[in-house]
Scaffold this motif. Structure first.
Motif, PDB file in Angstrom:
ATOM      1  N   GLY A 104     -53.089  50.986  28.562  1.00 35.98           N
ATOM      2  CA  GLY A 104     -52.274  51.698  27.672  1.00 35.98           C
ATOM      3  C   GLY A 104     -50.947  50.918  27.128  1.00 35.98           C
ATOM      4  O   GLY A 104     -49.809  51.757  26.763  1.00 35.98           O
ATOM      5  N   LYS A 139     -52.202  46.689  24.155  1.00 40.06           N
ATOM      6  CA  LYS A 139     -52.850  45.369  23.834  1.00 40.06           C
ATOM      7  C   LYS A 139     -53.593  45.439  22.481  1.00 40.06           C
ATOM      8  O   LYS A 139     -53.472  44.618  21.565  1.00 40.06           O
ATOM      9  CB  LYS A 139     -53.735  45.005  25.057  1.00 40.06           C
ATOM     10  N   SER A 140     -54.335  46.413  22.501  1.00 41.03           N
ATOM     11  CA  SER A 140     -55.244  46.731  21.219  1.00 41.03           C
ATOM     12  C   SER A 140     -54.456  46.831  19.910  1.00 41.03           C
ATOM     13  O   SER A 140     -54.674  46.365  18.971  1.00 41.03           O
ATOM     14  CB  SER A 140     -56.294  47.706  21.260  1.00 41.03           C
ATOM     15  N   THR A 141     -53.344  47.773  20.274  1.00 41.73           N
ATOM     16  CA  THR A 141     -52.544  47.936  18.950  1.00 41.73           C
ATOM     17  C   THR A 141     -51.942  46.758  18.179  1.00 41.73           C
ATOM     18  O   THR A 141     -52.001  46.378  17.376  1.00 41.73           O
ATOM     19  CB  THR A 141     -51.333  48.875  19.510  1.00 41.73           C
ATOM     20  N   GLY A 178     -56.161  54.335  21.599  1.00 41.79           N
ATOM     21  CA  GLY A 178     -56.444  55.517  21.804  1.00 41.79           C
ATOM     22  C   GLY A 178     -55.906  56.161  23.102  1.00 41.79           C
ATOM     23  O   GLY A 178     -55.293  55.366  24.109  1.00 41.79           O
ATOM     24  N   LYS A 216     -59.200  52.125  27.646  1.00 40.51           N
ATOM     25  CA  LYS A 216     -59.985  52.250  26.354  1.00 40.51           C
ATOM     26  C   LYS A 216     -60.838  51.316  26.047  1.00 40.51           C
ATOM     27  O   LYS A 216     -62.069  51.386  26.032  1.00 40.51           O
ATOM     28  CB  LYS A 216     -58.892  52.444  25.230  1.00 40.51           C
ATOM     29  N   ASP A 261     -58.044  46.052  30.478  1.00 40.90           N
ATOM     30  CA  ASP A 261     -56.806  46.080  31.157  1.00 40.90           C
ATOM     31  C   ASP A 261     -56.908  45.188  32.704  1.00 40.90           C
ATOM     32  O   ASP A 261     -57.848  44.879  32.853  1.00 40.90           O
ATOM     33  CB  ASP A 261     -56.473  47.388  31.435  1.00 40.90           C
ATOM     34  N   ASN A 321     -43.953  46.022  25.058  1.00 39.85           N
ATOM     35  CA  ASN A 321     -44.059  46.938  24.268  1.00 39.85           C
ATOM     36  C   ASN A 321     -43.550  48.216  24.340  1.00 39.85           C
ATOM     37  O   ASN A 321     -42.921  48.614  25.515  1.00 39.85           O
ATOM     38  CB  ASN A 321     -45.628  47.237  23.974  1.00 39.85           C
ATOM     39  N   LYS A 322     -43.278  48.891  23.269  1.00 38.45           N
ATOM     40  CA  LYS A 322     -42.584  50.386  23.266  1.00 38.45           C
ATOM     41  C   LYS A 322     -41.362  50.477  23.866  1.00 38.45           C
ATOM     42  O   LYS A 322     -41.014  51.233  24.711  1.00 38.45           O
ATOM     43  CB  LYS A 322     -43.639  51.312  24.187  1.00 38.45           C
ATOM     44  N   SER A 334     -42.291  55.579  16.641  1.00 43.44           N
ATOM     45  CA  SER A 334     -42.734  57.013  16.847  1.00 43.44           C
ATOM     46  C   SER A 334     -44.086  57.139  16.064  1.00 43.44           C
ATOM     47  O   SER A 334     -45.242  57.993  16.649  1.00 43.44           O
ATOM     48  CB  SER A 334     -41.763  58.073  16.243  1.00 43.44           C
TER      49      SER A 334
HETATM   50  N1  GTP Z   1     -45.920  55.832  19.710  1.00 44.71           N
HETATM   51  C1  GTP Z   1     -46.124  54.510  19.803  1.00 44.71           C
HETATM   52  N2  GTP Z   1     -47.376  54.574  20.300  1.00 44.71           N
HETATM   53  C2  GTP Z   1     -47.751  53.159  20.715  1.00 44.71           C
HETATM   54  C3  GTP Z   1     -47.257  52.073  20.402  1.00 44.71           C
HETATM   55  N3  GTP Z   1     -47.701  50.836  21.046  1.00 44.71           N
HETATM   56  C4  GTP Z   1     -49.048  51.532  21.325  1.00 44.71           C
HETATM   57  N4  GTP Z   1     -48.849  52.922  21.307  1.00 44.71           N
HETATM   58  C5  GTP Z   1     -50.053  53.800  21.834  1.00 44.71           C
HETATM   59  O1  GTP Z   1     -50.505  53.419  23.249  1.00 44.71           O
HETATM   60  C6  GTP Z   1     -51.819  53.794  23.214  1.00 44.71           C
HETATM   61  C7  GTP Z   1     -52.706  52.653  23.920  1.00 44.71           C
HETATM   62  O2  GTP Z   1     -52.539  51.797  23.109  1.00 44.71           O
HETATM   63  P1  GTP Z   1     -53.720  50.532  23.284  1.00 44.71           P
HETATM   64  O3  GTP Z   1     -53.592  49.516  22.244  1.00 44.71           O
HETATM   65  O4  GTP Z   1     -55.077  51.383  23.134  1.00 44.71           O
HETATM   66  O5  GTP Z   1     -53.444  50.313  24.787  1.00 44.71           O
HETATM   67  P2  GTP Z   1     -54.351  48.787  25.419  1.00 44.71           P
HETATM   68  O6  GTP Z   1     -53.513  48.211  26.084  1.00 44.71           O
HETATM   69  O7  GTP Z   1     -55.434  48.342  24.500  1.00 44.71           O
HETATM   70  O8  GTP Z   1     -55.285  49.779  26.415  1.00 44.71           O
HETATM   71  P3  GTP Z   1     -56.557  49.622  27.277  1.00 44.71           P
HETATM   72  O9  GTP Z   1     -57.610  49.288  25.905  1.00 44.71           O
HETATM   73  O10 GTP Z   1     -56.918  50.945  27.759  1.00 44.71           O
HETATM   74  O11 GTP Z   1     -56.450  48.518  28.198  1.00 44.71           O
HETATM   75  C8  GTP Z   1     -52.313  54.397  22.123  1.00 44.71           C
HETATM   76  O12 GTP Z   1     -52.478  55.756  21.907  1.00 44.71           O
HETATM   77  C9  GTP Z   1     -51.215  53.843  21.086  1.00 44.71           C
HETATM   78  O13 GTP Z   1     -51.163  54.597  19.887  1.00 44.71           O
HETATM   79  C10 GTP Z   1     -45.917  52.439  19.613  1.00 44.71           C
HETATM   80  O14 GTP Z   1     -45.085  51.352  19.400  1.00 44.71           O
HETATM   81  N5  GTP Z   1     -45.407  53.575  19.646  1.00 44.71           N
END
Ligand code: GTP
Ligand code: GTP
Ligand code: MG
Ligand code: MG
Lengths: 565, 536
Positions: B49, B52-54, B68, B73, B130, B185-186, B220
C-alpha cells in the motif's frame, strides 16, 4: 455476575493453580512458570474488582492509523495531538470522568501515563485510553502497550487502508488474545475517506472491509465487528458522509451498559485468560506424559533384563563360592584334632602334601572381597542409560534418571550391601563335630584300631591253639611263639597286612571326616550363595523402587522453587 | 531432492539453511534470466500500500501493474521490458506474458510486459510484492530481487516510514546496495518527512547517506502523468551503471555463506564418523580385554575335549586302563565322592547354557556401552534432526538379533572346527603317530618291569599305581603331542571368535554410520554450488 458464577470462576482459578503447583519445574518452558503464576495473581486481583462499574477502553493500532484523531473525535476536543510525523504519541493518555479516581483502576506498571478528566456524563463510566503504536521503530512503545493491556477491558483496534494487511497487526492481535476475549474487541477501519473519495466508491470500501474481516477471521476472531470510519472528517466537524459509520461506533462505545453487561465484559476477559492458562498448563502436563510413561516402563525393562543378569550373577557367585570352598576346605582341616592314631598320621601326611598353610590367608581373603559383579552392573547401567537417552526427554529429567543408575552409584550400593552381609557371616564361622558326636567319632576310631590290633596280636599268638587252661606259663609260651612268628617271613607279611589294614581304616576315617567337613563347608557356602542371590534380588527390586521414587520426585510439583509472585 | 531431505542440520537449523539455499537457487535462475536480456533492472520494493505499483506505472507510462485498495495487491514480480529489448529463449522458462493488464502477478513466474517510456529504453522496470504484509512468501520474493537489481527503489509512505519491519528490512537486506533510491510516497510535508526519514535511517546505521530521499507528494487523485519523480530517478541512473562488481560480490557472499555452512557440516559429519568408529574400537577392545580369558578358557576346554577324542584312537592303553580302573575302584567307591560325577554331568548342560548367556550378555553389554558412547558423542547436536534419527530405538540391535548373530557365529565356528579336525585326523604325520605309540610302549615296558621285579602277579599297589599314574602318563603323552595342535587351533579359534564379535559390533556401527552417509550428498551439493559460483 451472580455469586454462583463468581464462585465457579474462583474455583476454576484454584483448580488451575493446583494443577500448576503439581507441575515440576522442567515441564515449563523458560520463564513460563513465573508467567503462569503471575497470570493467576492477576486474575485473582481482577476478580476482586469485577464489581467495579468502570470500563477501560483502549485504542490500539500501528503508527499513523489515526488513534489520536479518533480519541479527539470521541472527546469532541483536541485532547491528544495528532501529527503527520511518525511515530507521534509516546505517552498513554487516560481520559476519564472527573468522578473516577484513576489509581483505583490501574495495575502497577511503568508506562508513562497522562490523565485527563472531563465532565461529559455520557462517558461517566468509561475510561478512554489513547496509546502509542506497536509497529514503529520505537520498540519501547510496543512494550508500553503490551504492559498496559492488563488495564484494558475493551479494545478498539484501529487500522487504515494502508495498514490493515500488515503482519505486525495480526501478530499483536494474537498476543492480545492471550488476555482479552475477542467478544470485547471492536475494529475500526479509519481513513475510509481515502478510499471513498467519492460516493460511488462505496463498493470499494465494502470490499476492503470484507477483505479485512476475512483476515480477522483467519486470525481466530469469529464475528468481528468492523466499522469503516473517517475520524478526520468527524473531527473537522464537516458533514459526515453517508458511508462513515462513526455514529454507529460512537453510539456503541458510549452506550449505557447495565451492571450485568459490564461484569460480563470483565468476566469474558478473565475467562479468556484462564482458557489460555489452562491451555498452557495442559501443554505442560502433556510434556510430562512421555516421562510418566517411561518411568512406568522402566521397571518392566529392568525385569526383562533381570533374567539374563541372574544367570550372570549366578555364574559369578558360583565361581566366587568355588574359590572360597577350595580354600575353606583347607582351613577347615584345622579340626583335624578329632582324628587319632593312624588316621591322624594319614591326615598329617595329607597336610604336608597339600601345603595347607599357604591357603589359609587366601580363604579369609575370599570373604573380604565380595563377588565382583561390576560387569553385570555396568551392563545394566549402560542398558538403562541408552534406553533413557534415546527417549529425548527434557535434559533435567534424563540427567536425574541417569544419575540413579550410573555405574558408580550402582556398584557402591551393591558393594555396601554385600559387605555388611559378609561382615555378619565372618563372625559366624564354621563349626565341626562337637560334644558327644565328637566323642562317638573318636570312640569309633579307637575301637576299630584296637580291635584290629588285638586281632593281629591274637592271630600272631594263635590264641585258638592254646588248648590248656590259662596259665602264666602257657601265656609266656604264646608270647614267645608270637615273637618267633613275627620275625619269620610269614610274620613279616602279617605285619605288613596289619599296617595296610590300619592305613586303610585310617583312610576311611580321614575320608569320612573330610567328607563331613566338606559337607559343612558346602552347606555354609550354599547358604551364603543363596543369601547373596537374595541380596541381588533385593538390589534389583530396590532399584525399581528407587526409580519409582525418583519418578515421583521428578513428577512432583516444585512448589518451593516457583513461589507466588 | 529437496533441501530438507538431505541437509543434516547439525550446525545450523534446517530452516535457516534451506531458506538461504532456496534463495540461492532462485537467484541463480534470476541471474540467468537477467543475463538473457541486455538490459539493466530497476526494482521497486517496499511495504504494501505504499504505492509501488502506482509509481511503477508512472514510469511505465501505462497501467501494467494493478493498483488498488485490497492489501496486499501485487502477488508476484512484474517485469516491464523496453519495447526493443532483445530477449533469449531461455527467458521464457521463467517469465510469461501476462494474460491481461494491469496484472496482479503470481508467485510462480515473472509476468512480462512492455513499457513505453523512451527515457528508460535500456532499463527493465520490475514491480515486486510487498515486504510487510501477512503473506510471508511475498517478503521472500521481494527480498531476493536485491541480488540482481541495478537500481533499487525502496518505496515508503508517510504512514509507514517509521514502521519497524520496513526499516529493518531496508537496513538488513538493502543497505549494502550501491544504488538504492529511497522514496517516500503520499507525503504532505515533504521537507519535514524527508528529514525524519533521513534521521531514522541514520539512527539505524544506514551506511554513508549516499543519496537523498525522494519524496512524492500526496495526490488527492493520482495523475496519469507526472514527471518530477521520473526526472529524479533519471538523474540517479548515470551513477548506477558501474555496480556490477558489487552485485557479484553480494552473490559471491551468498555463495561462500552456503559453502561455509556446508563445509562445517561436512567437517562435523566426518568428525562424527571418526568419533563413532573410535568409540566402537574402544568398546571392542574393552570387551576383548575383559572377556578374552573367559572365551579362551571355554574355547580351550571345548577344543581339548574334541582333540583328545581324536587322539585317543592312538592311545592303546585307554581300553585296559578303563577296565582296570573300574575293576579296582569298584570296592573303593565309598572313598570317592559318590554322587559328584552325576552332579557334574548335570551341570555340564547347565554350564553350556550359562556359557552362552555369559557371552551373550557380554556382547550385549559392550553394545550398550557403545550406544551410550555414541549418544554422548551426539549430545552437542541434540536439537538436530540427525541426532533424533540416531537415537531411534529401531537402530539399536535388539537382543534377539544379537542372539541370532551369536548363534550364527558359533555355528560357523563349529563348522570350521569340524573341518579343522577332519584335516587333523586325515593328516596326522606318521612321525607323530609313532611318537605317541613309542611313549606308550615305554610306559608298558616300565609296568612290565615292575611286575617282574615283584614277581607273582599284579599287586594291589600296582593296580593302584597303574590306575592313578597310567591314565595321567598316557593322557599327557597324548596331550603333549596334541598340544601344538590345540595351541594353534585354539589361537585361531579365538581370533575367529573375536572377529565374529567385532562383526556384530560393526553391524551396529554401520547402522549409525549409514545415517551419516548424507555427507556424500553434501559434498555433491557443494560441488554444484561452487561450480555455479565460479561461473559468475
Ligand atoms: N490518493 C493517493 N493515493 C495513492 C497515491 N499513491 C498511491 N495511492 C493509492 O495507494 C493504494 C495502494 O497503491 P499500490 O500502488 O497498489 O500499492 P503497492 O505498493 O503496489 O501495494 P501492494 O501491491 O499491495 O504491495 C492505491 O489505492 C493507490 O491508489 C497518492 O499519491 N495519492
Ligand atoms: N484522511 C484521513 N486522515 C486521517 C484520518 N484520521 C487521521 N488522519 C491523519 O493521520 C495522521 C496520523 O494521525 P494520528 O491520530 O496522529 O495517528 P496515531 O494513530 O495517533 O499515530 P501515533 O500516535 O503515531 O500512533 C494525521 O495526519 C491525521 O490527520 C482520517 O480519517 N482520514
Ligand atoms: Mg497518536
Ligand atoms: Mg502493488
Amino acid at each position: 455476575m451472580t455469586l454462583e458464577e463468581l464462585q465457579t470462576l474462583s474455583a476454576r482459578i484454584d483448580e488451575l493453580e493446583d494443577r500448576l503447583r503439581q507441575l515440576p519445574k522442567w515441564a515449563f518452558e523458560e520463564k513460563e512458570a513465573d508467567k503462569c503464576f503471575l497470570t493467576i495473581a492477576q486474575v485473582r486481583e481482577k476478580l476482586d474488582k469485577v464489581k467495579d462499574q468502570v470500563i477501560t477502553v483502549g485504542l490500539l493500532g500501528g503508527t499513523g492509523v489515526g488513534k489520536s484523531t479518533i480519541i479527539n473525535a470521541l472527546a469532541g476536543e483536541e485532547i491528544s495531538t495528532a501529527s503527520h510525523r511518525r511515530p507521534h504519541t509516546e505517552k498513554i493518555l487516560m481520559y476519564h470522568h472527573e468522578t473516577i479516581r484513576i489509581r483505583d483502576f490501574m495495575m502497577p506498571n511503568e508506562a508513562p501515563v497522562v490523565c485527563l478528566s472531563h465532565n461529559a456524563d455520557r462517558a461517566r463510566s468509561l475510561i478512554l485510553c489513547d496509546l502509542p503504536d506497536f509497529d514503529s521503530v520505537r520498540k519501547e512503545h510496543r512494550q508500553r502497550v503490551l504492559n498496559f493491556l492488563d488495564n484494558l477491558d475493551m479494545i478498539v483496534w484501529v487500522v487504515s487502508p494502508e495498514k490493515y494487511a500488515d503482519q505486525v497487526f495480526y501478530d499483536f492481535l494474537k498476543a492480545a488474545l492471550e488476555k482479552k476475549s475477542p467478544g470485547n474487541f471492536y475494529f475500526l477501519l479509519n481513513k475510509a475517506d481515502l478510499i471513498c473519495d467519492s460516493e460511488e466508491n462505496r463498493t470499494l470500501l465494502w470490499r476492503v472491509v470484507e477483505n479485512f474481516r476475512g483476515y480477522l477471521r483467519d486470525s481466530g476472531i469469529d464475528a468481528p465487528i468492523v466499522y469503516a470510519v473517517s475520524a478526520l472528517e468527524v473531527f473537522n466537524a464537516d458533514s459526515i458522509s453517508s458511508w462513515n459509520q462513526w455514529e454507529l461506533f460512537e453510539r456503541e462505545i458510549f452506550r449505557e451498559r447495565e451492571i450485568k453487561e459490564v461484569e460480563a465484559i470483565k468476566e469474558a476477559n478473565l475467562k479468556q485468560m484462564l482458557d489460555n492458562l489452562s491451555l498452557v498448563v495442559t501443554n505442560c502436563e502433556e510434556r510430562m506424559l512421555p516421562v510418566r510413561r517411561l518411568i512406568s516402563q522402566l521397571p518392566e525393562a529392568l525385569k526383562e533384563h533381570k533374567q539374563r543378569m541372574d544367570y550372570q550373577v549366578k555364574m559369578i557367585v558360583n565361581a566366587w563360592a568355588d574359590s572360597f570352598l577350595k580354600n575353606a576346605d583347607q582351613e577347615i582341616l584345622d579340626f583335624g584334632t578329632l582324628l587319632v592314631g593312624p588316621s591322624r598320621l594319614i591326615f598329617s601326611l595329607v597336610e604336608i602334601f597339600s601345603k595347607r598353610r599357604q591357603f589359609c590367608d587366601a580363604a579369609r581373603g575370599t570373604l573380604d572381597s565380595p563377588p565382583d559383579i561390576s560387569q553385570v552392573l555396568k551392563q545394566l547401567s549402560n542398558r538403562l542409560t541408552s534406553f533413557v537417552m534415546s527417549k529425548n526427554l527434557p535434559a533435567p529429567v534424563s540427567e536425574e534418571l541417569i544419575r540413579i543408575w550410573s555405574f558408580s552409584e550402582l556398584s557402591s550400593k551393591w558393594v555396601a550391601g554385600v559387605n555388611t552381609y559378609l561382615e555378619t557371616i565372618k563372625t559366624m564361622g564354621l563349626s565341626g563335630l562337637v560334644g558327644w558326636k565328637a566323642f562317638i567319632f573318636r570312640l569309633k576310631q579307637y575301637l576299630s584300631f584296637w580291635i584290629i590290633a588285638l586281632v593281629f596280636v591274637a592271630s600272631m599268638g594263635r590264641i585258638w591253639e592254646l588248648k590248656e587252661p590259662f596259665s602264666w606259663n602257657s601265656m609266656l609260651w604264646a608270647m614267645l611263639k608270637c615273637c618267633e612268628r613275627m620275625f619269620s617271613l610269614d610274620g613279616f607279611g602279617a605285619l605288613l597286612s596289619f599296617v595296610m589294614i590300619e592305613i586303610l581304616v585310617g583312610c576311611y576315617f580321614v575320608s569320612r571326616y573330610r567328607k563331613f567337613l566338606r559337607e559343612v563347608a558346602q552347606k555354609f557356602i550354599e547358604t551364603i550363595e543363596q543369601e547373596i542371590f537374595q541380596l541381588w534380588d533385593d538390589f534389583v527390586s530396590e532399584l525399581c523402587e528407587d526409580i519409582r521414587r525418583e519418578g515421583e520426585i521428578l513428577l512432583a510439583g516444585s512448589e518451593n522453587s516457583v513461589g507466588e509472585q | 531432492m529437496s533441501c530438507s531431505e538431505w541437509f543434516p542440520g547439525i550446525t545450523v537449523s534446517k530452516e535457516t539453511f534451506c531458506r538461504k539455499y532456496d534463495l540461492f537457487w532462485s537467484v541463480v535462475d534470476l541471474k540467468r534470466l537477467k543475463e538473457s536480456t541486455a538490459v539493466r533492472w530497476i526494482v521497486f520494493v517496499g511495504g504494501t500500500g505504499t504505492g509501488k505499483s502506482t509509481l511503477f506505472n508512472f514510469l511505465c507510462k501505462s497501467n501494467v501493474s494493478s493498483t488498488g485498495v485490497e492489501r496486499p495487491k501485487t502477488g508476484g514480480c512484474i517485469v516491464a521490458l523496453p519495447e526493443r529489448a532483445a530477449v533469449d529463449d531461455s527467458f521464457y522458462h521463467l517469465a510469461k506474458w501476462g494474460q491481461s493488464y494491469p496484472a496482479d502477478g503470481t508467485p510462480e513466474y515473472f509476468t512480462l510486459a512492455h513499457h513505453t517510456n523512451e527515457k528508460f529504453e535500456n532499463w527493465a522496470l520490475v514491480d515486486t510484492p510487498d515486504l510487510d504484509s501477512l503473506i510471508e512468501s511475498h517478503h521472500r520474493l521481494a527480498e531476493k530481487m536485491g541480488y540482481l537489481a541495478d537500481v533499487v527503489i525502496f518505496v515508503l509512505s508517510e504512514e509507514k516510514y517509521a514502521d519497524e519491519k520496513l526499516v529493518s528490512v531496508l537496513i538488513q537486506q538493502f543497505s549494502w546496495h550501491p544504488c538504492i533510491v529511497i522514496t517516500v510516497n503520499k507525503v504532505t510535508d515533504s521537507k519535514i518527512i524527508a528529514a525524519d526519514v533521513e534521521e531514522i535511517l541514520r539512527g539505524h546505521g544506514f551506511p554513508d547517506f549516499r543519496t537523498k530521499v525522494i519524496t512524492v507528494p500526496f495526490f488527492s487523485i493520482v495523475p496519469d502523468n507526472w514527471c518530477e519523480f521520473e526526472d529524479a530517478i533519471l538523474k540517479r541512473l548515470p551513477f548506477c551503471l558501474q555496480n556490477e562488481a558489487r552485485l557479484t560480490a553480494r552473490f559471491k557472499g551468498l555463495c561462500s555463506e552456503l559453502l561455509t555452512i556446508l563445509a562445517k557440516e561436512r567437517e562435523v559429519l566426518a568428525s562424527l564418523e571418526v568419533a563413532i568408529t573410535e568409540a566402537m574400537k574402544k568398546s571392542f577392545s574393552a570387551f576383548v580385554e575383559k572377556h578374552t580369558k573367559d572365551i579362551s578358557e571355554s574355547a580351550r576346554s571345548l577344543l581339548r575335549e574334541e582333540i583328545q577324542r581324536l587322539y585317543s584312537r592312538y592311545d592303546i592303553f585307554s581300553g585296559p586302563r578303563r577296565f582296570l580302573k573300574d575293576l579296582f575302584f569298584a570296592p573303593f567307591r565309598w572313598i570317592k565322592k559318590s554322587n559328584a560325577k552325576s552332579k557334574e554331568a548335570a551341570l555340564v548342560s547347565d554350564a553350556k547354557y550359562l556359557q552362552h548367556q555369559l557371552i551373550m550378555s557380554a556382547v550385549m553389554g559392550s553394545i550398550n556401552q557403545y550406544i551410550v558412547d555414541v549418544y554422548r558423542i551426539m549430545e552437542p547436536y541434540d536439537s538436530s534432526s540427525l541426532c533424533k534419527r540416531m537415537k531411534d530405538e529401531k537402530l539399536i540391535l535388539s537382543e534377539s538379533e544379537v542372539e541370532e548373530k551369536i548363534r550364527n557365529l558359533t555355528e560357523r565356528l563349529m563348522d570350521w572346527l569340524r573341518g579343522e579336525f577332519e584335516k587333523l585326523s586325515k593328516g596326522i604325520p606318521k612321525l607323530k603317530e609313532w611318537g605317541i605309540y613309542s611313549s606308550m610302549l615305554l610306559w608298558a615296558v616300565f609296568l612290565l618291569a615292575i611286575e617282574s621285579a615283584l614277581g607273582g602277579g599284579i599287586s594291589v599297589f600296582d593296580a593302584l599305581l597303574d590306575s592313578v599314574l597310567a591314565p595321567v602318563v598316557s593322557k599327557y603323552t597324548v596331550e603333549w603331542f596334541a598340544k601344538r595342535d590345540i595351541h594353534r587351533i585354539g589361537q585361531e579359534f579365538i581370533d575367529r571368535y573375536k572377529q565374529g564379535i567385532l562383526e556384530i559390533m560393526e553391524s551396529q556401527r554401520m547402522k549409525f554410520v549409514e545415517l551419516l552417509k548424507v555427507e556424500d550428498l553434501v559434498k555433491m551439493e557443494m560441488k554444484r554450488i561452487s561450480s555455479v559460483c565460479e561461473e559468475t
